[in-house]
Design a protein around this motif. Sequence first.
Motif, mmCIF file in Angstrom:
data_model
loop_
_atom_site.group_PDB
_atom_site.id
_atom_site.type_symbol
_atom_site.label_atom_id
_atom_site.label_comp_id
_atom_site.label_asym_id
_atom_site.label_seq_id
_atom_site.Cartn_x
_atom_site.Cartn_y
_atom_site.Cartn_z
ATOM 1 N N VAL A 43 41.657 34.063 -11.865
ATOM 2 C CA VAL A 43 42.255 35.273 -11.293
ATOM 3 C C VAL A 43 43.681 34.987 -10.812
ATOM 4 O O VAL A 43 44.590 35.800 -11.009
ATOM 5 C CB VAL A 43 41.363 35.834 -10.156
ATOM 6 C CG1 VAL A 43 42.099 36.911 -9.387
ATOM 7 C CG2 VAL A 43 40.090 36.413 -10.726
ATOM 8 N N ILE A 44 43.896 33.828 -10.228
ATOM 9 C CA ILE A 44 45.257 33.479 -9.793
ATOM 10 C C ILE A 44 46.185 33.377 -11.010
ATOM 11 O O ILE A 44 47.318 33.856 -10.988
ATOM 12 C CB ILE A 44 45.240 32.172 -8.974
ATOM 13 C CG1 ILE A 44 44.587 32.453 -7.612
ATOM 14 C CG2 ILE A 44 46.655 31.595 -8.803
ATOM 15 C CD1 ILE A 44 44.428 31.265 -6.713
ATOM 16 N N ALA A 108 45.034 41.715 -4.342
ATOM 17 C CA ALA A 108 44.857 41.836 -5.796
ATOM 18 C C ALA A 108 43.845 40.802 -6.281
ATOM 19 O O ALA A 108 42.990 41.078 -7.132
ATOM 20 C CB ALA A 108 46.200 41.652 -6.506
ATOM 21 N N ILE A 109 43.939 39.614 -5.708
ATOM 22 C CA ILE A 109 43.034 38.536 -6.122
ATOM 23 C C ILE A 109 41.600 38.823 -5.683
ATOM 24 O O ILE A 109 40.658 38.706 -6.470
ATOM 25 C CB ILE A 109 43.575 37.193 -5.593
ATOM 26 C CG1 ILE A 109 44.798 36.840 -6.434
ATOM 27 C CG2 ILE A 109 42.525 36.095 -5.636
ATOM 28 C CD1 ILE A 109 45.675 35.793 -5.884
ATOM 29 N N ARG A 115 33.442 44.084 -5.803
ATOM 30 C CA ARG A 115 33.215 45.477 -6.234
ATOM 31 C C ARG A 115 34.266 46.390 -5.636
ATOM 32 O O ARG A 115 34.894 47.175 -6.329
ATOM 33 C CB ARG A 115 31.811 45.925 -5.812
ATOM 34 C CG ARG A 115 31.486 47.355 -6.213
ATOM 35 C CD ARG A 115 30.003 47.651 -6.054
ATOM 36 N NE ARG A 115 29.544 47.469 -4.688
ATOM 37 C CZ ARG A 115 29.739 48.340 -3.705
ATOM 38 N NH1 ARG A 115 30.379 49.459 -3.926
ATOM 39 N NH2 ARG A 115 29.279 48.094 -2.493
ATOM 40 N N ARG A 116 34.471 46.303 -4.327
ATOM 41 C CA ARG A 116 35.517 47.118 -3.696
ATOM 42 C C ARG A 116 36.119 46.379 -2.518
ATOM 43 O O ARG A 116 35.416 45.737 -1.739
ATOM 44 C CB ARG A 116 34.970 48.471 -3.230
ATOM 45 C CG ARG A 116 36.027 49.347 -2.543
ATOM 46 C CD ARG A 116 35.718 50.824 -2.631
ATOM 47 N NE ARG A 116 35.859 51.350 -3.987
ATOM 48 C CZ ARG A 116 37.014 51.803 -4.504
ATOM 49 N NH1 ARG A 116 38.116 51.794 -3.796
ATOM 50 N NH2 ARG A 116 37.050 52.256 -5.725
ATOM 51 N N LEU A 117 37.452 46.448 -2.454
ATOM 52 C CA LEU A 117 38.173 45.831 -1.337
ATOM 53 C C LEU A 117 38.685 46.924 -0.413
ATOM 54 O O LEU A 117 39.276 47.913 -0.873
ATOM 55 C CB LEU A 117 39.359 45.013 -1.867
ATOM 56 C CG LEU A 117 40.235 44.386 -0.761
ATOM 57 C CD1 LEU A 117 39.510 43.243 -0.060
ATOM 58 C CD2 LEU A 117 41.569 43.899 -1.314
ATOM 59 N N TYR A 118 38.477 46.733 0.877
ATOM 60 C CA TYR A 118 39.060 47.590 1.903
ATOM 61 C C TYR A 118 40.173 46.781 2.545
ATOM 62 O O TYR A 118 39.924 45.680 3.044
ATOM 63 C CB TYR A 118 37.981 47.989 2.919
ATOM 64 C CG TYR A 118 36.928 48.854 2.270
ATOM 65 C CD1 TYR A 118 37.046 50.238 2.298
ATOM 66 C CD2 TYR A 118 35.872 48.289 1.561
ATOM 67 C CE1 TYR A 118 36.114 51.042 1.648
ATOM 68 C CE2 TYR A 118 34.935 49.080 0.909
ATOM 69 C CZ TYR A 118 35.072 50.461 0.961
ATOM 70 O OH TYR A 118 34.160 51.256 0.303
ATOM 71 N N ALA A 119 41.405 47.292 2.488
ATOM 72 C CA ALA A 119 42.551 46.497 2.933
ATOM 73 C C ALA A 119 43.300 47.244 4.033
ATOM 74 O O ALA A 119 43.635 48.427 3.869
ATOM 75 C CB ALA A 119 43.482 46.229 1.755
ATOM 76 N N ILE A 120 43.548 46.556 5.143
ATOM 77 C CA ILE A 120 44.238 47.183 6.278
ATOM 78 C C ILE A 120 45.565 46.462 6.534
ATOM 79 O O ILE A 120 45.629 45.232 6.491
ATOM 80 C CB ILE A 120 43.383 47.113 7.566
ATOM 81 C CG1 ILE A 120 41.961 47.621 7.310
ATOM 82 C CG2 ILE A 120 44.046 47.919 8.698
ATOM 83 C CD1 ILE A 120 41.047 47.563 8.530
ATOM 84 N N GLU A 121 46.611 47.256 6.791
ATOM 85 C CA GLU A 121 47.932 46.686 7.091
ATOM 86 C C GLU A 121 48.583 47.535 8.187
ATOM 87 O O GLU A 121 48.512 48.758 8.139
ATOM 88 C CB GLU A 121 48.795 46.668 5.809
ATOM 89 C CG GLU A 121 50.253 46.337 6.008
ATOM 90 C CD GLU A 121 50.508 45.025 6.749
ATOM 91 O OE1 GLU A 121 49.956 43.979 6.355
ATOM 92 O OE2 GLU A 121 51.269 45.047 7.746
#
Length: 229
Positions: A43-44, A108-109, A115-121
């Motif tokens: 993946v990288i 992204a990685i 299955r699903r990524l939840y991303a907080i910024e």
Amino acid sequence: MNLETAPDTGANIGPNSGPNSGMARLMQELREGGVADERVLSVIERTPRGLFVPAPFAAKAFDNVALPIGHHQTVSQPLVVARMTQALDVGERMKVLEVGAGSGYQGAILARLCRRLYAIERYAGLLEEAEKRWARLRISNITALHGDGSLGWPEQAPFDRIMVTAAAADMPPVLLEQLAVGGLMVVPVGDGDHDQRLELVRRTGDGVETEDLGPVRFVPLIDGKAEHL
Ligand code: SAH
């Protein structure tokens, strides 16, 4: 017509391929640094880090160094990204939370492994750029939130895996609560630049087990969402 082919200078191959390319060298460095998980390495290899940093730094995308992404934040060095991803042992059916989406590179990685990524910024501007990059790479299994990741994402909990990419002063109990039983969280813990440790935490039926993965250096986890861009 001139049928003679141009001598192969390697110039048309690009930096992303060939045995002596930047990517091949980086892969070698990751392996030497103890990254053996082929899914993580692949993946990288498929995720162009140059896309996630401001143009002047793209030439350094294959170097094993942290790079600035704006707002005094950095994208971690590839070996740290790889080690944290490997430690998290992400499966393809899993629901994963990332706190501190930043440039979107680590996200992204992770998204390509789960299955699903939840991303907080906490910076809206960083998150907007990250979302454009994910779209460009046709990554469509990320749900993003502009908010305070130290509160986690209670509506979406529990998570099978949680990755925190900013240093928490102490192990954040709120995030532990949002981890499924049997789940893993990787988080840099410590104050200041010099005494942070990367911790791998497993939530068990009656508590947590913690493993120290060594010293790291991350920007701090800051409470609240950033009011300016
Ligand atoms: N994982 C990112 C790099 C992270 S740098 C990447 O791959 O590029 C750490 C990020 O955490 C920064 O973008 C910073 O703004 C963010 N951050 C710090 N405290 C936060 C908080 N409480 N909630 C959400 N994001 C936070």
